[in-house]
Design a protein around this motif. Structure first.
Motif, PDB file in Angstrom:
ATOM      1  N   MET A 145       0.813  -1.122  -0.144  1.00  0.00           N
ATOM      2  CA  MET A 145      -0.183  -0.034   0.071  1.00  0.00           C
ATOM      3  C   MET A 145       0.793   1.205  -0.102  1.00  0.00           C
ATOM      4  O   MET A 145       1.853   1.267   0.784  1.00  0.00           O
ATOM      5  N   ILE A 146       0.468   2.092  -0.723  1.00  0.00           N
ATOM      6  CA  ILE A 146       1.350   3.403  -0.789  1.00  0.00           C
ATOM      7  C   ILE A 146       0.723   4.568  -0.163  1.00  0.00           C
ATOM      8  O   ILE A 146      -0.846   4.606  -0.283  1.00  0.00           O
ATOM      9  N   ASP A 147       1.358   5.133   0.541  1.00  0.00           N
ATOM     10  CA  ASP A 147       1.046   6.388   1.375  1.00  0.00           C
ATOM     11  C   ASP A 147       1.615   7.848   0.801  1.00  0.00           C
ATOM     12  O   ASP A 147       2.904   7.928   0.888  1.00  0.00           O
ATOM     13  N   LEU A 148       0.824   8.738   0.210  1.00  0.00           N
ATOM     14  CA  LEU A 148       1.222  10.002   0.144  1.00  0.00           C
ATOM     15  C   LEU A 148       0.876  11.136   0.891  1.00  0.00           C
ATOM     16  O   LEU A 148      -0.395  11.113   1.334  1.00  0.00           O
ATOM     17  N   GLY A 149       1.555  11.717   1.410  1.00  0.00           N
ATOM     18  CA  GLY A 149       1.528  12.909   2.132  1.00  0.00           C
ATOM     19  C   GLY A 149       2.333  14.111   2.307  1.00  0.00           C
ATOM     20  O   GLY A 149       3.162  14.263   1.670  1.00  0.00           O
ATOM     21  N   TYR A 150       1.620  15.272   3.195  1.00  0.00           N
ATOM     22  CA  TYR A 150       2.495  16.558   3.112  1.00  0.00           C
ATOM     23  C   TYR A 150       2.086  17.090   4.463  1.00  0.00           C
ATOM     24  O   TYR A 150       1.244  16.850   5.336  1.00  0.00           O
TER      25      TYR A 150
ATOM     26  N   ASP B  20       6.545  20.037   3.162  1.00  0.00           N
ATOM     27  CA  ASP B  20       7.137  18.732   2.944  1.00  0.00           C
ATOM     28  C   ASP B  20       6.461  17.678   2.539  1.00  0.00           C
ATOM     29  O   ASP B  20       5.122  17.878   2.662  1.00  0.00           O
ATOM     30  N   VAL B  21       7.082  16.610   1.745  1.00  0.00           N
ATOM     31  CA  VAL B  21       6.228  15.805   1.268  1.00  0.00           C
ATOM     32  C   VAL B  21       6.780  14.281   1.523  1.00  0.00           C
ATOM     33  O   VAL B  21       7.924  14.324   2.000  1.00  0.00           O
ATOM     34  N   TYR B  22       5.921  13.328   1.385  1.00  0.00           N
ATOM     35  CA  TYR B  22       6.628  12.015   1.648  1.00  0.00           C
ATOM     36  C   TYR B  22       5.576  10.940   0.714  1.00  0.00           C
ATOM     37  O   TYR B  22       4.606  11.179   0.413  1.00  0.00           O
ATOM     38  N   ILE B  23       6.289   9.981   0.243  1.00  0.00           N
ATOM     39  CA  ILE B  23       5.824   8.862  -0.186  1.00  0.00           C
ATOM     40  C   ILE B  23       6.538   7.673   0.496  1.00  0.00           C
ATOM     41  O   ILE B  23       7.472   7.342   0.744  1.00  0.00           O
ATOM     42  N   ALA B  24       5.274   6.634   1.077  1.00  0.00           N
ATOM     43  CA  ALA B  24       5.562   5.623   2.007  1.00  0.00           C
ATOM     44  C   ALA B  24       5.051   4.243   1.371  1.00  0.00           C
ATOM     45  O   ALA B  24       4.061   4.410   0.747  1.00  0.00           O
TER      46      ALA B  24
END
Length: 165
Positions: free
Chosen positions: A1-6, A36-40
């Motif tokens: 599962m992918i989680d994108l956030g900021y 800021d951003v992230y891809i998890a």
């Protein structure tokens, strides 16, 4: 599962006097909504993230949707063994996020990751879906924060170009 956030930065607040209805594409992509951003990857509990506070988060979401589409340029799609490369460069630095698609999988790495750290590997179709969801959720959040942004034609065009899947 992918989680994108900021997360939005408190150090770089958006100008309160700006008329968001008429903000041009350059301002929307480069001058506003910093953070800021992230891809998890939630299955492996790993992420690629920024910690600078100045990344234009709308530009990141917009560019990520563009990149996912570019990675799908081979007519053989998920059957293609030929790697397809794309990169997301951050405007205020030389750092880049690197994407490589082979078959139905995308490797995501970044210049600032340790050399011995493996890239995140995610399913291309899932990345496309999550990137578009992230874009629409981000736009909804920004519209809640900034009066008039929902009336900006560039935002309408962006939402139409990358509809939710």
């Amino acid at each position: 599962m992918i989680d994108l956030g900021y997360s939005l930065s408190r150090r770089f607040p958006d100008p309160p006097q700006l008329d968001y209805r008429t903000a041009d594409v350059h301002a929307l992509r480069h001058d506003l909504f910093c953070g800021d951003v992230y891809i998890a990857d939630t299955e492996t509990d790993r992420e690629v993230s920024t910690a600078w506070g100045w990344v234009p988060v709308l530009d990141f979401a917009w560019a990520l949707c563009d990149i996912v589409e570019r990675l799908d340029s081979d007519p053989r799609g998920s059957r293609s063994a030929r790697p397809i490369h794309a990169e997301l460069d951050f405007t205020e630095s030389t750092d880049r996020m690197l994407f490589e698609r082979r078959f139905g999988w995308v490797d995501i790495a970044a210049d600032w990751m340790p050399v011995d750290e493996a890239p995140l590997t995610v399913n291309h179709a899932a990345l496309r879906r999550e990137a578009r969801d992230f874009l629409h959720d981000l736009i909804a959040d920004l519209i809640d924060l900034h009066d008039g942004l929902g009336d900006n034609p560039a935002i309408w065009d962006l939402q139409a170009r990358f509809p939710r899947i």
